[in-house]
Design a protein around this motif. Structure first.
Motif, mmCIF file in Angstrom:
data_model
loop_
_atom_site.group_PDB
_atom_site.id
_atom_site.type_symbol
_atom_site.label_atom_id
_atom_site.label_comp_id
_atom_site.label_asym_id
_atom_site.label_seq_id
_atom_site.Cartn_x
_atom_site.Cartn_y
_atom_site.Cartn_z
ATOM 1 N N LEU A 45 -48.915 52.928 8.636
ATOM 2 C CA LEU A 45 -48.656 53.946 9.653
ATOM 3 C C LEU A 45 -48.838 55.356 9.083
ATOM 4 N N GLY A 46 -48.239 55.590 7.932
ATOM 5 C CA GLY A 46 -48.322 56.910 7.314
ATOM 6 C C GLY A 46 -49.749 57.314 7.006
ATOM 7 N N LEU A 47 -50.512 56.384 6.420
ATOM 8 C CA LEU A 47 -51.904 56.682 6.066
ATOM 9 C C LEU A 47 -52.738 56.938 7.317
ATOM 10 N N ARG A 48 -52.516 56.133 8.342
ATOM 11 C CA ARG A 48 -53.252 56.300 9.602
ATOM 12 C C ARG A 48 -52.978 57.695 10.166
ATOM 13 N N GLU A 49 -51.717 58.107 10.150
ATOM 14 C CA GLU A 49 -51.333 59.395 10.728
ATOM 15 C C GLU A 49 -51.966 60.581 9.997
ATOM 16 N N LYS B 287 -44.262 60.354 -5.995
ATOM 17 C CA LYS B 287 -43.112 61.144 -6.427
ATOM 18 C C LYS B 287 -41.856 60.443 -5.956
ATOM 19 N N PHE B 288 -40.928 60.215 -6.889
ATOM 20 C CA PHE B 288 -39.681 59.545 -6.540
ATOM 21 C C PHE B 288 -38.602 60.576 -6.243
ATOM 22 N N MET B 289 -38.168 60.642 -4.992
ATOM 23 C CA MET B 289 -37.074 61.506 -4.589
ATOM 24 C C MET B 289 -35.850 60.607 -4.432
ATOM 25 N N ASP B 290 -34.845 60.836 -5.240
ATOM 26 C CA ASP B 290 -33.724 59.893 -5.319
ATOM 27 C C ASP B 290 -32.710 60.155 -4.201
ATOM 28 N N TYR B 291 -33.098 59.895 -2.953
ATOM 29 C CA TYR B 291 -32.251 60.189 -1.796
ATOM 30 C C TYR B 291 -31.514 58.951 -1.276
ATOM 31 N N GLY B 292 -31.923 57.764 -1.717
ATOM 32 C CA GLY B 292 -31.304 56.563 -1.184
ATOM 33 C C GLY B 292 -31.603 56.332 0.282
ATOM 34 N N LYS B 293 -32.737 56.850 0.761
ATOM 35 C CA LYS B 293 -33.108 56.681 2.171
ATOM 36 C C LYS B 293 -34.345 55.813 2.280
ATOM 37 N N MET B 294 -34.402 55.022 3.352
ATOM 38 C CA MET B 294 -35.577 54.191 3.592
ATOM 39 C C MET B 294 -36.621 55.050 4.291
ATOM 40 N N ALA B 295 -37.271 55.914 3.524
ATOM 41 C CA ALA B 295 -38.232 56.850 4.095
ATOM 42 C C ALA B 295 -39.263 57.227 3.046
ATOM 43 N N ALA B 296 -40.438 57.623 3.516
ATOM 44 C CA ALA B 296 -41.491 58.089 2.614
ATOM 45 C C ALA B 296 -42.370 59.091 3.348
ATOM 46 N N THR B 297 -42.892 60.044 2.588
ATOM 47 C CA THR B 297 -43.797 61.049 3.152
ATOM 48 C C THR B 297 -45.186 60.864 2.575
ATOM 49 N N PHE B 298 -46.168 60.885 3.459
ATOM 50 C CA PHE B 298 -47.563 60.679 3.077
ATOM 51 C C PHE B 298 -48.306 61.992 3.282
ATOM 52 N N LEU B 299 -48.900 62.492 2.208
ATOM 53 C CA LEU B 299 -49.558 63.796 2.252
ATOM 54 C C LEU B 299 -51.058 63.644 1.997
ATOM 55 N N ASN B 300 -51.860 64.195 2.895
ATOM 56 C CA ASN B 300 -53.314 64.262 2.701
ATOM 57 C C ASN B 300 -53.625 65.597 2.023
ATOM 58 N N LEU B 301 -54.037 65.542 0.749
ATOM 59 C CA LEU B 301 -54.267 66.767 -0.021
ATOM 60 C C LEU B 301 -55.473 67.553 0.484
ATOM 61 N N ASP C 26 -39.292 56.143 12.808
ATOM 62 C CA ASP C 26 -39.470 57.490 13.334
ATOM 63 C C ASP C 26 -40.529 58.159 12.465
ATOM 64 N N VAL C 27 -41.353 58.988 13.086
ATOM 65 C CA VAL C 27 -42.378 59.703 12.330
ATOM 66 C C VAL C 27 -42.252 61.190 12.630
ATOM 67 N N MET C 28 -42.148 61.993 11.592
ATOM 68 C CA MET C 28 -42.111 63.443 11.806
ATOM 69 C C MET C 28 -43.223 64.109 11.007
ATOM 70 N N GLU C 29 -43.849 65.104 11.633
ATOM 71 C CA GLU C 29 -44.844 65.862 10.889
ATOM 72 C C GLU C 29 -44.081 66.862 10.025
ATOM 73 N N VAL C 30 -44.470 66.976 8.773
ATOM 74 C CA VAL C 30 -43.759 67.877 7.862
ATOM 75 C C VAL C 30 -44.754 68.723 7.071
ATOM 76 N N HIS C 31 -44.231 69.749 6.451
ATOM 77 C CA HIS C 31 -45.046 70.557 5.558
ATOM 78 C C HIS C 31 -44.533 70.326 4.139
ATOM 79 N N VAL C 32 -45.417 69.980 3.235
ATOM 80 C CA VAL C 32 -45.013 69.729 1.853
ATOM 81 C C VAL C 32 -45.843 70.600 0.928
ATOM 82 N N LYS C 33 -45.168 71.322 0.061
ATOM 83 C CA LYS C 33 -45.887 72.122 -0.910
ATOM 84 C C LYS C 33 -45.733 71.458 -2.277
ATOM 85 N N VAL C 34 -46.841 71.051 -2.864
ATOM 86 C CA VAL C 34 -46.785 70.428 -4.183
ATOM 87 C C VAL C 34 -47.041 71.501 -5.224
#
Ligand SMILES: [Zn+2]
Ligand SMILES: [Zn+2]
Length: 202
Positions: free
Chosen positions: A35-39, A81-95, A141-149
């Motif tokens: 789903l993430g990659l498709r989006e 990148k491992f974000m130690d939040y303990g949440k069942m979630a992941a963010t997929f970023l197209n560079l 749930d899917v949310m569009e986000v902004h990520v700065k690497v």
């Protein structure tokens, strides 16, 4: 071109191979990644698109291995990148495009799985079977986000290597701490996860 990105069964098989067993986390992780990659418009994550993705995982659980298997992203490539939040979630970023989506597993899907398979012996079994057939909008749930690497977090050669003034070990990629004119590694600056015991073995 590896597995077809639309072939859920083949992707699940590959992730089970890597993870070591079939579990609800593999099913969820595979679906979450597809789903993430498709989006974000990634069709060939292990081939031509492999330098265009970074994934942020928010859990160190079964599903994380599935995310690695489907996306090809890993700690070693600096693309996971491992974000130690303990949440069942992941963010997929197209560079390439900067587009990023955060995919979160819905809490209600755990209960809903039982409605799909009321006759199953336990939650684990119900989830394992139900997650395979439940539609994405029931699972996530899917949310569009902004990520700065940050530059120092990008794949590629280390930008810098500095020696810790306290322990003498080297620190790469700007993970050092500057304090009172001294360069310190994080464990020397704060507390590390380890404490030296007695003398060095070598
Ligand atoms: Zn597992
Ligand atoms: Zn140090």
């Amino acid at each position: 071109m590896g597995e077809n990105m639309n072939d859920f069964k083949a992707l699940l098989e590959a992730s089970v191979q890597i993870h070591g067993h079939l579990c609800p986390g593999q099913v969820l992780g595979v679906k979450m990644s597809m789903l993430g990659l498709r989006e974000i418009g990634i069709t060939d994550p292990r081939g031509k698109d492999r330098k265009s993705i970074i994934v942020f995982v928010e859990m160190d659980r079964c599903a994380t291995d599935a995310v690695q298997s489907v996306t090809g992203c890993s700690l070693g490539h600096r693309t996971m990148k491992f974000m130690d939040y303990g949440k069942m979630a992941a963010t997929f970023l197209n560079l390439r495009t900067g587009k990023a989506v955060r995919v979160i597993a819905k809490e209600e899907s755990r209960q809903k799985a039982k409605d799909y398979f009321p006759e199953s012996r336990n939650n684990y079994e119900a989830q394992l079977e139900a997650y395979k057939i439940m539609p994405d909008d029931e699972l996530f749930d899917v949310m569009e986000v902004h990520v700065k690497v940050k530059h120092e977090d990008m794949p590629g050669r280390p930008l810098q290597r500095l020696q810790c003034d306290a322990c003498g070990e080297y620190v790469q990629d700007m993970r050092e701490v500057h304090r009172n004119g001294k360069v310190l590694c994080r464990p020397c600056a704060d507390t590390g996860y380890y404490e030296p015991v007695g003398r060095d073995i070598f």
